[in-house]
Structure formats: structure tokens, C-alpha cells
Design an enzyme around this catalytic site. Sequence first.
Site, PDB file in Angstrom:
ATOM      1  N   ARG A  63     -10.024 -37.998 -61.894  1.00 11.02           N
ATOM      2  CA  ARG A  63     -10.398 -36.595 -61.417  1.00 11.02           C
ATOM      3  C   ARG A  63     -11.727 -36.290 -60.682  1.00 11.02           C
ATOM      4  NH1 ARG A  63      -9.782 -34.295 -67.477  1.00 11.02           N
ATOM      5  NH2 ARG A  63      -8.244 -35.737 -67.722  1.00 11.02           N
TER       6      ARG A  63
ATOM      7  N   HIS B  30     -12.873 -31.099 -75.082  1.00  5.60           N
ATOM      8  CA  HIS B  30     -13.460 -32.310 -75.874  1.00  5.60           C
ATOM      9  C   HIS B  30     -14.476 -31.691 -76.920  1.00  5.60           C
ATOM     10  CE1 HIS B  30     -13.354 -35.207 -72.009  1.00  5.60           C
ATOM     11  NE2 HIS B  30     -12.394 -35.239 -72.815  1.00  5.60           N
TER      12      HIS B  30
ATOM     13  N   GLU C 154     -12.159 -38.047 -83.380  1.00  7.80           N
ATOM     14  CA  GLU C 154     -11.505 -36.482 -83.506  1.00  7.80           C
ATOM     15  C   GLU C 154     -10.491 -36.306 -84.411  1.00  7.80           C
ATOM     16  OE1 GLU C 154     -10.993 -37.292 -79.086  1.00  7.80           O
ATOM     17  OE2 GLU C 154     -11.223 -35.397 -78.627  1.00  7.80           O
TER      18      GLU C 154
ATOM     19  N   ARG D 182      -4.017 -31.164 -83.238  1.00  5.30           N
ATOM     20  CA  ARG D 182      -4.856 -31.036 -82.210  1.00  5.30           C
ATOM     21  C   ARG D 182      -4.153 -30.217 -81.213  1.00  5.30           C
ATOM     22  NH1 ARG D 182      -5.934 -34.594 -76.861  1.00  5.30           N
ATOM     23  NH2 ARG D 182      -7.697 -33.347 -76.244  1.00  5.30           N
TER      24      ARG D 182
ATOM     25  N   ASN E 109      -1.295 -35.253 -82.884  1.00  5.68           N
ATOM     26  CA  ASN E 109      -1.722 -34.971 -81.544  1.00  5.68           C
ATOM     27  C   ASN E 109      -0.626 -35.008 -80.601  1.00  5.68           C
ATOM     28  OD1 ASN E 109      -2.806 -34.499 -79.021  1.00  5.68           O
ATOM     29  ND2 ASN E 109      -4.480 -36.315 -79.233  1.00  5.68           N
TER      30      ASN E 109
END
Length: 397
Positions: free
Chosen positions: A241, A180, A384, A91, A7
Site C-alpha cells: 500500500r 489496528h 490482538e 475481531r 478472526n
Amino acid sequence: MKILVINCGSSSLKYQLLNMENEALMASGLVERIGIDGSVITHKTESGEKIVKEVAMKDHKEALNQVLAAITDENTGAVQSLDEIAAIGHRVVHAGEKYSASVLIDDDVIAALEECVPLAPLHNPPNLIGIKAMMELANGKPNVAVFDTAFHQTMPKEAFVYALPYEYYEKYKVRRYGFHGTSHRYVAGRAAAMLGKDIKDLKLISCHLGNGASLAAIDGGKSVDTSMGFTPLEGLVMGTRAGDIDPAIIGFLMENENIDIKEIDNILNKKSGVLGVSGVSSDFRDIDNAAEEGNERAKLALDVFRRRVKKYIAGYAAVMGGVDAIIFTAGLGENSIGDRAEIVKGLEFMGVKIDNAKNDVRGKETVISADDSKVKLLLIPTNEELMIAKDTLELLQ
Ligand code: ADP
């Protein structure tokens, strides 16, 4: 078969080596400050021993070289040579409308991902750098790309089209993509296994609540709606955010604060969310503590965050015409007992009943709803990397 999962971020990269015979983690690690003074690799062995090595790494290729050296180290490595590794799974954040599943990487895939750079200018370039470097280093071993956006490509048009002049979708592909996806797909699969049902017969709402947070409505195993949009800024209130706001606020602030679009972008992505409201921190643990000590704005930040999640849950149940299970995952979803309880409070009208004793748990796959709850509440730690490794293995076979 052993699969290496990579990743790659702009100045950091994470890796895991998995033995897919038993899905066991053989080694993992993190490289930080790539291309910056003081670059460092932290390698973790199967038994959890940490080896920290400061070594100059001027680019991602050098960083990946260090990763391969760490994995094959005579004393603390996990394999004797790279020959033991069957393939590498990467990823990748954004595949636009191009891919709805993971793919074996070739020149065409790289070209397609380069075309997606304008859609994810911060994420796709480092992902691509990692892929290209690994392809050079892994001499001919298969590399697979697993996309954050792919799972959501099943959304119907009414879920992904924005009510803007249609030409912007046609011209620039401005639409909801969602992110996601690998996490939502993984926990949905685990939920079906936990419930002993075929995923095709289930309506699920997956709540990935971490620093970045999103919900997905998953009907029959397919994503039919998700809260992140064209970028990961839309939807839930996150660590820093803003999530959903009235878009008119942007012009108002630009005019009244005399700031440009770059600063607005910075405010919405880095200074908003629970950090912006609380003024305390972007980490929910700090906010929980501050709220407990009587900080009103910390309490308000938690209330704003929880209310948004609740609204999306009820909205997605309506979109699917029901829900069989609601899943909590990621840092906050897996660990925050209080947030889970508060989020589902008020959803009793749709058959949601939490069991407070069962909910008193962290980071473990378990049912947290009451026995007579019509809708099951599930805590499922996300993974993941395992999902990426599984996809990689599947594409090899
Ligand atoms: P990301 O991968 O998006 O960076 P994670 O999924 O690792 O995020 O989640 C990190 C967040 O999880 C932290 O910012 C923190 O707010 C939250 N978190 C972790 N543990 C707890 C806890 N015990 N209670 C509340 N929040 C927690």
C-alpha cells in the site's frame, strides 16, 4: 474461563482458544479456501503439533463447525465439549462512529455493523458472516465484537476531520477512523506495565509495523492520532500500500495511463508500497536481502519506508508535546533489527537513543533504548487475540 477468539476473513479464518485463568493458548488454527475447492483446516495443539485436514467447507458455517470439531476432538482437541467454552470473541474491522469499545453482540449490534459495510466493504461482510454463523452454532453462548476502529474513537476532531468540504463528513461520515486499534491498545497497556507507570501518566507512540502498518499517538491511554485514515490505505508506506500520496496523482494517472478508478484502487492497495518502489517483493525480508546484494531500488524502498515512519514519530511527539516511550510491534517491528535502528536514527535531538546491543533481539518484550535515553524504546510483541479474549471476559463479568 475459556474463550474462543475468531478472526473471519473472506475466504479464511483464524482462531485461538485461550484459558483466561493463566492467559495460556490452548489451541489455535487457520481455515483456508472457504467456499473454494481444496478447503483445508490446520489445527495446532497446545504442544504445537499440527493437524492438517482437507475437507470441503462450502461456507463459513461449515468452516466454524470444523473449528469446533477440531477443538473438541477426542485425541487432539483442547476441551471435551463446547460447554467448557464460556464465550466467543470476534475481531471486527469497522464500527464507524458507533462503538468506542467492545460490545456484547445482539440484533442491534449486528444491524449497526451492517450499516458500516460501506465503510469496510471487504472486511465487515466476512466478519458479520462469522458472527452470525457462530451465534447459530454456539447455542446461546455470548458473542462479543472487538473493533479495530474502536480505540481511535477518542481522537479529537482536529485529528479526524479531513480538510474537505464539511458536508462529506456530515453526509457520508468521511473522516479518519484508524485501524489496528486492538494492537495499539494492547501494546500501550504492556508498555505501562513494563515501565511500572500508570498509563494515564504516559505519552506513547506505538509503531505497528507489519504488512499493513500504522502509528498511533497515545496520550494518557487514549488514542489522540493515528496514521491510517478513512481506510487502511493512508499513512505509512506498507508492503503493497502506498500510504500518503498527493491525491492529484490519481487523476493524473487515470488520464495518462487511461485507467479507471478500480485499477487505481488496485495499484494503490496491491502494487505500491515497498513492492512498488523496489520491484522485488512486499516482504521486507526479501527487500533486506536484495538491498544487501546491492539492489538500489530495494535500498530506496527501505529508505522511503523508514523516513515516513520517522516523520510520523516526530509529528506525534509534537502533537502530544513530548513522548515517554516509542513502541515497536508486529512482524517487522518485532523482528527487524535494522529497520528499528534506522527509523530512530536522527531522533537523538528529541532524547531518543537506541542501544545497539539491546536492539539485537527479536520477538521478545524488552527495552532497546540506552540507559540514559530520555525516551524509552520498547519492543513489545503484539497479541490482538489475547486482547479480544480479555475484552470478552470483561464483558461477561
Ligand atoms: P500482517 O499481520 O499485516 O500480515 P505481520 O505483522 O505478520 O503482518 O508482519 C509481516 C511482515 O513482517 C512480513 O511481510 C515481513 O516483511 C516482516 N518481517 C517478519 N520477520 C521479519 C524479519 N526478520 N526481518 C524483517 N522483516 C520481517
